[in-house]
Design a protein around this motif. Structure first.
Motif, PDB file in Angstrom:
ATOM      1  N   LEU A   1     -52.704 -17.592  19.090  1.00 14.82           N
ATOM      2  CA  LEU A   1     -53.421 -17.350  20.351  1.00 14.82           C
ATOM      3  C   LEU A   1     -52.665 -16.399  21.277  1.00 14.82           C
ATOM      4  N   GLY A   2     -51.390 -16.140  20.959  1.00 13.42           N
ATOM      5  CA  GLY A   2     -50.542 -15.355  21.862  1.00 13.42           C
ATOM      6  C   GLY A   2     -51.159 -14.029  22.293  1.00 13.42           C
TER       7      GLY A   2
ATOM      8  N   ASN B   1     -42.867 -12.370  20.119  1.00 16.13           N
ATOM      9  CA  ASN B   1     -43.370 -11.873  18.829  1.00 16.13           C
ATOM     10  C   ASN B   1     -42.401 -10.858  18.217  1.00 16.13           C
TER      11      ASN B   1
ATOM     12  N   ARG C   1     -54.131 -14.190  12.335  1.00 13.71           N
ATOM     13  CA  ARG C   1     -52.733 -14.019  11.962  1.00 13.71           C
ATOM     14  C   ARG C   1     -52.652 -13.185  10.710  1.00 13.71           C
TER      15      ARG C   1
ATOM     16  N   ASP D   1     -40.042  -3.336  18.322  1.00 13.86           N
ATOM     17  CA  ASP D   1     -39.135  -3.946  17.347  1.00 13.86           C
ATOM     18  C   ASP D   1     -39.011  -3.012  16.148  1.00 13.86           C
TER      19      ASP D   1
ATOM     20  N   LEU E   1     -55.742  -7.999  15.809  1.00 13.74           N
ATOM     21  CA  LEU E   1     -54.610  -8.818  16.275  1.00 13.74           C
ATOM     22  C   LEU E   1     -54.909  -9.688  17.485  1.00 13.74           C
TER      23      LEU E   1
HETATM   24  P1  ADP Z   1     -48.852 -16.076  16.668  1.00  4.27           P
HETATM   25  O1  ADP Z   1     -48.906 -17.290  17.514  1.00  4.27           O
HETATM   26  O2  ADP Z   1     -49.210 -16.314  15.235  1.00  4.27           O
HETATM   27  O3  ADP Z   1     -47.575 -15.330  16.837  1.00  4.27           O
HETATM   28  P2  ADP Z   1     -50.182 -13.861  18.052  1.00  4.27           P
HETATM   29  O4  ADP Z   1     -51.571 -13.782  18.567  1.00  4.27           O
HETATM   30  O5  ADP Z   1     -49.067 -13.733  19.032  1.00  4.27           O
HETATM   31  O6  ADP Z   1     -50.088 -15.203  17.212  1.00  4.27           O
HETATM   32  O7  ADP Z   1     -49.978 -12.734  16.942  1.00  4.27           O
HETATM   33  C1  ADP Z   1     -50.954 -12.617  15.901  1.00  4.27           C
HETATM   34  C2  ADP Z   1     -50.304 -12.142  14.615  1.00  4.27           C
HETATM   35  O8  ADP Z   1     -49.893 -10.783  14.745  1.00  4.27           O
HETATM   36  C3  ADP Z   1     -49.037 -12.887  14.225  1.00  4.27           C
HETATM   37  O9  ADP Z   1     -49.336 -14.055  13.497  1.00  4.27           O
HETATM   38  C4  ADP Z   1     -48.310 -11.868  13.374  1.00  4.27           C
HETATM   39  O10 ADP Z   1     -48.807 -11.939  12.054  1.00  4.27           O
HETATM   40  C5  ADP Z   1     -48.738 -10.533  13.971  1.00  4.27           C
HETATM   41  N1  ADP Z   1     -47.703  -9.918  14.855  1.00  4.27           N
HETATM   42  C6  ADP Z   1     -47.639 -10.032  16.199  1.00  4.27           C
HETATM   43  N2  ADP Z   1     -46.597  -9.335  16.699  1.00  4.27           N
HETATM   44  C7  ADP Z   1     -45.982  -8.768  15.632  1.00  4.27           C
HETATM   45  C8  ADP Z   1     -44.829  -7.897  15.481  1.00  4.27           C
HETATM   46  N3  ADP Z   1     -44.102  -7.509  16.533  1.00  4.27           N
HETATM   47  N4  ADP Z   1     -44.510  -7.510  14.210  1.00  4.27           N
HETATM   48  C9  ADP Z   1     -45.247  -7.905  13.137  1.00  4.27           C
HETATM   49  N5  ADP Z   1     -46.333  -8.716  13.226  1.00  4.27           N
HETATM   50  C10 ADP Z   1     -46.696  -9.141  14.443  1.00  4.27           C
END
Ligand code: ADP
Length: 276
Positions: free
Chosen positions: A227-228, A162, A213, A194, A207
């Motif tokens: 889902l991450g 991410n 998302r 980051d 989140l």
């Molecule tokens: P995805 O599979 O969409 O990456 P995650 O559950 O991992 O799903 O993350 C959910 C949402 O959180 C992402 O779609 C993104 O919009 C936001 N996100 C996650 N990590 C970051 C990050 N490091 N910087 C900015 N936005 C983030």
């Protein structure tokens, strides 16, 4: 819910006393609702690429049958859609496997600095592709947490992926393992920072919801499934760890997994006593 039960009266008499039971089912209903929403969301997420595949198949059998250039273009899109469905199914299976194990305790000491080195190796190709450099800030000595290696690898690869994808504009990502004290208890922090666009505060509490998302189109274009972070959350629950998110718009984000510290030696001794 309310249940009214008559209390048996002596033979021949009709009951004069009743037991009234109340049961608060709010929590049950909420769980049920979440399950229904989840199935609806998952079906919707799968149906979208499936509909697109079906559409392209029809076009290829009809109007585009003899158009070689269009065929190549459509086949490439179809391959991406199939890959997206397959990522989604992988993540759904991961999530259900992890949820089933959520109540099993973790006991094995795992060196978090080792996990971070492996994650750095695994992420290198993606980081290079995105032009992001990875910095490692690790203590010289091992730092143990009680855990399951595969699950911990999954937590930190999700967070680092991410950070690389969404924080790409920041140009670098920092992975750090450190030890700290929280209200007199020692804790171990594994964090990923980051320097990208950050996340607005109203999104942060949501989140880790499944399929949440911040920007759906952006997540899809970056091969996200939504889902991450819910996978991360479920693994951390099992590890009695917490997820802390520190984010500022235009500055970047730090995702920290905070574990109770674990003394590798005492865990081993405790386990060998249990075996006897
Ligand atoms: P995805 O599979 O969409 O990456 P995650 O559950 O991992 O799903 O993350 C959910 C949402 O959180 C992402 O779609 C993104 O919009 C936001 N996100 C996650 N990590 C970051 C990050 N490091 N910087 C900015 N936005 C983030």
């Amino acid at each position: 819910d309310v249940a009214v039960l008559p209390i048996p009266a002596p033979a021949g008499e009709s009951p004069r006393f009743f037991l009234v039971l109340f049961r608060d089912r709010t929590a049950e209903r909420r769980t049920e609702q979440m399950r229904t929403d989840f199935v609806a969301n998952a079906s919707h997420e799968l149906r979208t690429p499936l509909a697109s595949l079906a559409g392209f198949i029809e076009t290829l059998q009809g109007p585009a049958r003899d158009d070689a250039a269009a065929r190549e273009k459509f086949l490439a899109i179809m391959r991406d859609q199939a890959a997206r469905m397959s990522r989604l199914i992988d993540d759904l299976l991961s999530l259900s496997r992890i949820e089933m194990k959520r109540h099993l305790p973790v006991k094995t000491p795992v060196d978090l600095t080792d996990i971070f080195r492996t994650v750095e190796d695994q992420i290198t190709p993606l980081a290079e592709e995105l032009g992001v450099s990875i910095e490692l800030d690790l203590p010289q000595t091992p730092v143990f947490v009680a855990g399951e290696e595969d699950e911990l690898l999954q937590v930190f690869s999700n967070l680092v992926e991410n950070a690389c994808k969404y924080g790409q504009s920041g140009g670098r990502v920092t992975l750090r393992v450190s030890q700290a004290d929280e209200r007199g208890r020692s804790v171990v922090d594994g964090s990923v920072t980051d320097y990208g666009p950050g996340i607005a505060p109203e999104h942060v509490p949501r989140l880790t919801e499944r399929f949440y998302r911040v920007d759906v189109a952006n997540s899809r274009s970056k091969r996200g499934t939504g889902l991450g972070l819910s996978i991360v959350r479920n693994i951390l629950l099992r590890h009695k760890a917490r997820l802390l998110v520190h984010s500022a718009v235009d500055e970047g984000s730090t995702f920290t997994a905070r574990f109770p510290a674990c003394d590798a030696r005492s865990v081993e001794i405790e386990n060998s006593y249990q075996k006897q």
